[in-house]
Design a protein around this motif. Structure first.
Motif, PDB file in Angstrom:
ATOM      1  N   ARG A 137       0.842  -1.203   0.000  1.00  0.00           N
ATOM      2  CA  ARG A 137       0.000   0.000   0.000  1.00  0.00           C
ATOM      3  C   ARG A 137       0.873   1.247   0.000  1.00  0.00           C
ATOM      4  NH1 ARG A 137      -3.371  -0.745   5.146  1.00  0.00           N
ATOM      5  NH2 ARG A 137      -4.118   1.331   4.584  1.00  0.00           N
ATOM      6  N   ALA A 138       0.860   1.953  -1.112  1.00  0.00           N
ATOM      7  CA  ALA A 138       1.759   3.095  -1.287  1.00  0.00           C
ATOM      8  C   ALA A 138       1.585   4.171  -0.219  1.00  0.00           C
ATOM      9  CB  ALA A 138       1.581   3.691  -2.679  1.00  0.00           C
ATOM     10  N   PRO A 139       0.351   4.575   0.172  1.00  0.00           N
ATOM     11  CA  PRO A 139       0.218   5.616   1.200  1.00  0.00           C
ATOM     12  C   PRO A 139       0.850   5.207   2.527  1.00  0.00           C
ATOM     13  CG  PRO A 139      -1.854   5.370   0.009  1.00  0.00           C
ATOM     14  CD  PRO A 139      -0.977   4.221  -0.404  1.00  0.00           C
ATOM     15  N   LEU A 140       0.645   3.953   2.934  1.00  0.00           N
ATOM     16  CA  LEU A 140       1.231   3.487   4.194  1.00  0.00           C
ATOM     17  C   LEU A 140       2.738   3.343   4.057  1.00  0.00           C
ATOM     18  CD1 LEU A 140       0.640   2.511   7.083  1.00  0.00           C
ATOM     19  CD2 LEU A 140       0.430   0.186   6.161  1.00  0.00           C
ATOM     20  N   ARG A 141       3.202   2.832   2.913  1.00  0.00           N
ATOM     21  CA  ARG A 141       4.643   2.690   2.695  1.00  0.00           C
ATOM     22  C   ARG A 141       5.338   4.053   2.777  1.00  0.00           C
ATOM     23  NH1 ARG A 141       4.619   0.496  -2.222  1.00  0.00           N
ATOM     24  NH2 ARG A 141       4.972   2.464  -3.315  1.00  0.00           N
ATOM     25  N   ASN A 142       4.735   5.069   2.192  1.00  0.00           N
ATOM     26  CA  ASN A 142       5.317   6.411   2.223  1.00  0.00           C
ATOM     27  C   ASN A 142       5.508   6.901   3.661  1.00  0.00           C
ATOM     28  OD1 ASN A 142       3.990   9.441   2.564  1.00  0.00           O
ATOM     29  ND2 ASN A 142       5.782   9.373   1.218  1.00  0.00           N
ATOM     30  N   LEU A 143       4.524   6.649   4.520  1.00  0.00           N
ATOM     31  CA  LEU A 143       4.639   7.098   5.910  1.00  0.00           C
ATOM     32  C   LEU A 143       5.804   6.418   6.607  1.00  0.00           C
ATOM     33  CD1 LEU A 143       0.856   7.121   6.937  1.00  0.00           C
ATOM     34  CD2 LEU A 143       2.253   9.037   6.157  1.00  0.00           C
ATOM     35  N   HIS A 144       5.962   5.122   6.369  1.00  0.00           N
ATOM     36  CA  HIS A 144       7.078   4.389   6.984  1.00  0.00           C
ATOM     37  C   HIS A 144       8.416   4.849   6.400  1.00  0.00           C
ATOM     38  CE1 HIS A 144       5.095   1.475   9.609  1.00  0.00           C
ATOM     39  NE2 HIS A 144       4.111   1.426   8.709  1.00  0.00           N
ATOM     40  N   ARG A 156      -1.279  10.284  -1.603  1.00  0.00           N
ATOM     41  CA  ARG A 156      -2.626  10.084  -1.050  1.00  0.00           C
ATOM     42  C   ARG A 156      -3.698  10.824  -1.847  1.00  0.00           C
ATOM     43  NH1 ARG A 156       0.499  11.148   3.406  1.00  0.00           N
ATOM     44  NH2 ARG A 156      -0.343  13.264   3.585  1.00  0.00           N
ATOM     45  N   GLY A 157      -3.289  11.575  -2.881  1.00  0.00           N
ATOM     46  CA  GLY A 157      -4.254  12.283  -3.702  1.00  0.00           C
ATOM     47  C   GLY A 157      -4.892  13.470  -3.025  1.00  0.00           C
ATOM     48  N   GLU A 158      -4.197  14.060  -2.038  1.00  0.00           N
ATOM     49  CA  GLU A 158      -4.778  15.162  -1.285  1.00  0.00           C
ATOM     50  C   GLU A 158      -4.448  16.530  -1.873  1.00  0.00           C
ATOM     51  OE1 GLU A 158      -3.348  14.434   2.653  1.00  0.00           O
ATOM     52  OE2 GLU A 158      -4.713  12.755   2.992  1.00  0.00           O
ATOM     53  N   SER A 200     -11.672  13.560   5.680  1.00  0.00           N
ATOM     54  CA  SER A 200     -11.807  12.323   6.458  1.00  0.00           C
ATOM     55  C   SER A 200     -12.360  11.203   5.594  1.00  0.00           C
ATOM     56  CB  SER A 200     -12.730  12.564   7.663  1.00  0.00           C
ATOM     57  OG  SER A 200     -12.167  13.530   8.529  1.00  0.00           O
ATOM     58  N   LEU A 201     -13.364  11.525   4.759  1.00  0.00           N
ATOM     59  CA  LEU A 201     -13.926  10.521   3.856  1.00  0.00           C
ATOM     60  C   LEU A 201     -12.868  10.033   2.873  1.00  0.00           C
ATOM     61  CD1 LEU A 201     -16.262   8.917   2.624  1.00  0.00           C
ATOM     62  CD2 LEU A 201     -16.845  10.959   1.277  1.00  0.00           C
ATOM     63  N   TRP A 202     -12.040  10.957   2.381  1.00  0.00           N
ATOM     64  CA  TRP A 202     -10.978  10.590   1.442  1.00  0.00           C
ATOM     65  C   TRP A 202     -10.006   9.602   2.082  1.00  0.00           C
ATOM     66  CZ3 TRP A 202     -10.731  11.580  -3.631  1.00  0.00           C
ATOM     67  CH2 TRP A 202      -9.509  11.372  -4.291  1.00  0.00           C
ATOM     68  N   ARG A 203      -9.655   9.828   3.337  1.00  0.00           N
ATOM     69  CA  ARG A 203      -8.750   8.914   4.036  1.00  0.00           C
ATOM     70  C   ARG A 203      -9.384   7.518   4.169  1.00  0.00           C
ATOM     71  NH1 ARG A 203      -5.041  11.757   7.572  1.00  0.00           N
ATOM     72  NH2 ARG A 203      -3.971  13.200   6.160  1.00  0.00           N
ATOM     73  N   VAL A 204     -10.697   7.494   4.418  1.00  0.00           N
ATOM     74  CA  VAL A 204     -11.389   6.207   4.526  1.00  0.00           C
ATOM     75  C   VAL A 204     -11.341   5.466   3.192  1.00  0.00           C
ATOM     76  CG1 VAL A 204     -13.638   5.109   4.860  1.00  0.00           C
ATOM     77  CG2 VAL A 204     -12.905   6.939   6.398  1.00  0.00           C
ATOM     78  N   LEU A 205     -11.594   6.192   2.097  1.00  0.00           N
ATOM     79  CA  LEU A 205     -11.555   5.573   0.772  1.00  0.00           C
ATOM     80  C   LEU A 205     -10.151   5.073   0.439  1.00  0.00           C
ATOM     81  CD1 LEU A 205     -13.815   8.059  -1.243  1.00  0.00           C
ATOM     82  CD2 LEU A 205     -14.412   5.770  -0.421  1.00  0.00           C
ATOM     83  N   LEU A 206      -9.132   5.853   0.826  1.00  0.00           N
ATOM     84  CA  LEU A 206      -7.751   5.413   0.603  1.00  0.00           C
ATOM     85  C   LEU A 206      -7.471   4.128   1.373  1.00  0.00           C
ATOM     86  CD1 LEU A 206      -5.695   8.736   0.767  1.00  0.00           C
ATOM     87  CD2 LEU A 206      -5.849   7.196  -1.187  1.00  0.00           C
ATOM     88  N   ALA A 207      -7.938   4.087   2.610  1.00  0.00           N
ATOM     89  CA  ALA A 207      -7.711   2.900   3.432  1.00  0.00           C
ATOM     90  C   ALA A 207      -8.388   1.676   2.829  1.00  0.00           C
ATOM     91  CB  ALA A 207      -8.217   3.145   4.853  1.00  0.00           C
ATOM     92  N   GLU A 213      -4.597   9.928  -9.982  1.00  0.00           N
ATOM     93  CA  GLU A 213      -4.140   8.568  -9.710  1.00  0.00           C
ATOM     94  C   GLU A 213      -2.828   8.290 -10.437  1.00  0.00           C
ATOM     95  OE1 GLU A 213      -5.658   3.931 -10.213  1.00  0.00           O
ATOM     96  OE2 GLU A 213      -6.896   5.593 -10.915  1.00  0.00           O
ATOM     97  N   HIS A 214      -2.720   8.781 -11.658  1.00  0.00           N
ATOM     98  CA  HIS A 214      -1.507   8.620 -12.456  1.00  0.00           C
ATOM     99  C   HIS A 214      -0.320   9.289 -11.759  1.00  0.00           C
ATOM    100  CE1 HIS A 214       0.863   8.365 -16.211  1.00  0.00           C
ATOM    101  NE2 HIS A 214       1.236   9.600 -15.956  1.00  0.00           N
ATOM    102  N   ALA A 215      -0.526  10.522 -11.288  1.00  0.00           N
ATOM    103  CA  ALA A 215       0.548  11.244 -10.594  1.00  0.00           C
ATOM    104  C   ALA A 215       0.889  10.566  -9.271  1.00  0.00           C
ATOM    105  CB  ALA A 215       0.126  12.690 -10.349  1.00  0.00           C
ATOM    106  N   SER A 216      -0.129  10.101  -8.561  1.00  0.00           N
ATOM    107  CA  SER A 216       0.101   9.406  -7.296  1.00  0.00           C
ATOM    108  C   SER A 216       0.987   8.190  -7.502  1.00  0.00           C
ATOM    109  CB  SER A 216      -1.248   8.984  -6.697  1.00  0.00           C
ATOM    110  OG  SER A 216      -1.066   8.091  -5.606  1.00  0.00           O
ATOM    111  N   ASP A 217       0.709   7.430  -8.537  1.00  0.00           N
ATOM    112  CA  ASP A 217       1.491   6.216  -8.815  1.00  0.00           C
ATOM    113  C   ASP A 217       2.934   6.561  -9.165  1.00  0.00           C
ATOM    114  OD1 ASP A 217       1.639   3.264  -9.444  1.00  0.00           O
ATOM    115  OD2 ASP A 217       2.142   4.086 -11.406  1.00  0.00           O
ATOM    116  N   ALA A 218       3.132   7.598  -9.987  1.00  0.00           N
ATOM    117  CA  ALA A 218       4.488   7.975 -10.382  1.00  0.00           C
ATOM    118  C   ALA A 218       5.299   8.463  -9.188  1.00  0.00           C
ATOM    119  CB  ALA A 218       4.429   9.059 -11.459  1.00  0.00           C
ATOM    120  N   VAL A 219       4.694   9.305  -8.342  1.00  0.00           N
ATOM    121  CA  VAL A 219       5.399   9.825  -7.170  1.00  0.00           C
ATOM    122  C   VAL A 219       5.683   8.700  -6.174  1.00  0.00           C
ATOM    123  CG1 VAL A 219       5.208  11.371  -5.184  1.00  0.00           C
ATOM    124  CG2 VAL A 219       4.511  12.164  -7.444  1.00  0.00           C
TER     125      VAL A 219
END
Length: 391
Positions: free
Chosen positions: A25-32, A70-72, A94-101, A126-132
């Motif tokens: 999961r890219a968002p969680l991996r980024n945090l770590h 995270r697309g924020e 908050s809803l966006w974070r739920v959808l990401l999760a 989504e394309h930019a999120s994946d590249a970053v």
């Protein structure tokens, strides 16, 4: 003078780096990744006797990249354009974070597959999120791993027998980036020199030059992902029309081609203005995101503008020949903080020019060693959840 931080949290080992880079999961991996950079930066500074190292800047750059991953960025752009208080967008956030999760950007989840099946305004983000995200992992699994390997070798400690540095350097490839690691070899040699140096001015210049060389290697490696993040995918009329038709009528794929194809072109053409506007918006939003660096203390460095910061006091002395040569390579005729804004962040030369000034201005800034996340957020990350609050 920069305060000398302590390592604090457990120093990430090479095995830990490998486990983090393998998180799906890219968002969680980024945090770590961001947290690991923070731990590496603190441990490294404890050996060099203060002053910034590349991992310090990587911490905050990775934290900033997380917003795109995270697309924020879109939410922040809308808030800025509409001049809305942050609390007004809090429910949407908050809803966006739920959808990401639940896998909004993850093709292995049902939600992710549905989102990818229907081309629309979110596609460029989504394309930019994946590249970053790929760039974030690409740099971490190489440079972050080498920092962990350097520290694990005991270089710069009383346990260093003298051959550790040579063995470490031997594990780096010769040649120029993106494939070679010549710049990393030079940089880690300079870090080792800084660890043995008693003169503060000489040590500061060695650290600064090492940071620049790693930044040079990093930005060269990231060039494809940066260009890809800025290049929103083209809108294919027929294919997009078919997707819309399938979304409106799930059985449309079984219709005769003579009926299905004209409707697909019609629907695709109708959606074209929206797609074109989305493409223009995403380049603006992603460019703005890539050219923004949020720092501790609610400070923001706008990478398209000149730095309103003086050079670090520890680097106020005359620059040596090697440093001057690198500064000249970066387009800096003198080590000052003027005329450094990058008009186009897609250009490697413009990025290196700005980085030379940014690293110099912040070299003595102890606040860069502040923790990027709270203890509560770290607990959520350890449990495999996206934390609440500002990330």
């Amino acid at each position: 003078m920069t305060a000398i931080p302590t390592a604090g949290a457990t120093l990430p080992s090479v095995e830990t780096i490998d486990r983090i880079r393998a998180i799906d999961r890219a968002p969680l991996r980024n945090l770590h990744i961001t947290q690991a950079y923070h731990a590496l930066a603190s441990a490294f500074a404890a050996r060099t006797g203060g002053g910034t190292n590349w991992c310090v800047f990587a911490t905050w750059a990775s934290r900033q990249a997380g917003q795109t991953i995270r697309g924020e960025d879109l939410l922040e752009t809308l808030r800025g354009r509409l001049r809305l208080p942050a609390r007004w967008l809090h429910p949407i956030h908050s809803l966006w974070r739920v959808l990401l999760a639940r896998g909004l950007y993850d093709a292995d989840t049902r939600l992710g597959r549905v989102v990818r099946a229907i081309q629309g305004p979110l596609d460029p983000f989504e394309h930019a999120s994946d590249a970053v995200a790929r760039g974030n992992r690409k740099v971490f699994e190489e440079i972050g791993r080498e920092f962990a390997r350097f520290l694990a070798a005991g270089i710069g400690t009383t346990a260093d027998s003298g051959g550790a540095l040579e063995a470490f350097i031997g594990g780096l490839r010769d040649g120029d980036p993106p494939d070679g690691q010549r710049l990393l070899r030079r940089a880690f040699n300079r870090y080792a020199v800084a660890m043995r140096e008693d003169a503060p001015a000489v040590r500061a210049q060695a650290l600064y030059l090492a940071n620049l060389e790693i930044g040079w290697h990093e930005q060269t490696r990231l060039q494809p992902e940066i260009l890809e993040a800025l290049d929103a995918p083209m809108f294919e009329l027929r294919e997009s029309g078919l997707r819309i038709l399938e979304a409106l009528s799930p059985g449309a794929s079984r219709w005769p081609a003579v009926a299905r194809t004209p409707l697909a072109w019609l629907l695709g053409s109708a959606a074209w203005p929206l797609a074109r506007a989305a493409r223009a918006l995403v380049r603006e939003v992603i460019t703005s995101a890539l050219m923004t660096l949020r720092l501790p203390g609610d400070r923001v460095a706008w990478l398209g503008h000149n730095l309103e910061l003086p050079g670090a006091p520890s680097l106020s002395g005359p620059a040596g020949d090697e440093l001057l040569a690198v500064l000249h390579r970066f387009g800096c005729n003198q080590p000052c903080a003027l005329d450094c804004g990058a008009a186009d962040w897609s250009g490697l030369a413009a990025r290196l020019h700005y980085i030379a000034h940014l690293f110099r201005a912040l070299h003595d800034d102890a606040s860069l060693f502040d923790a990027p996340f709270t203890d509560v957020q770290l607990e959520a990350m350890s449990a495999g959840r996206l934390p609440d609050g500002t990330l």
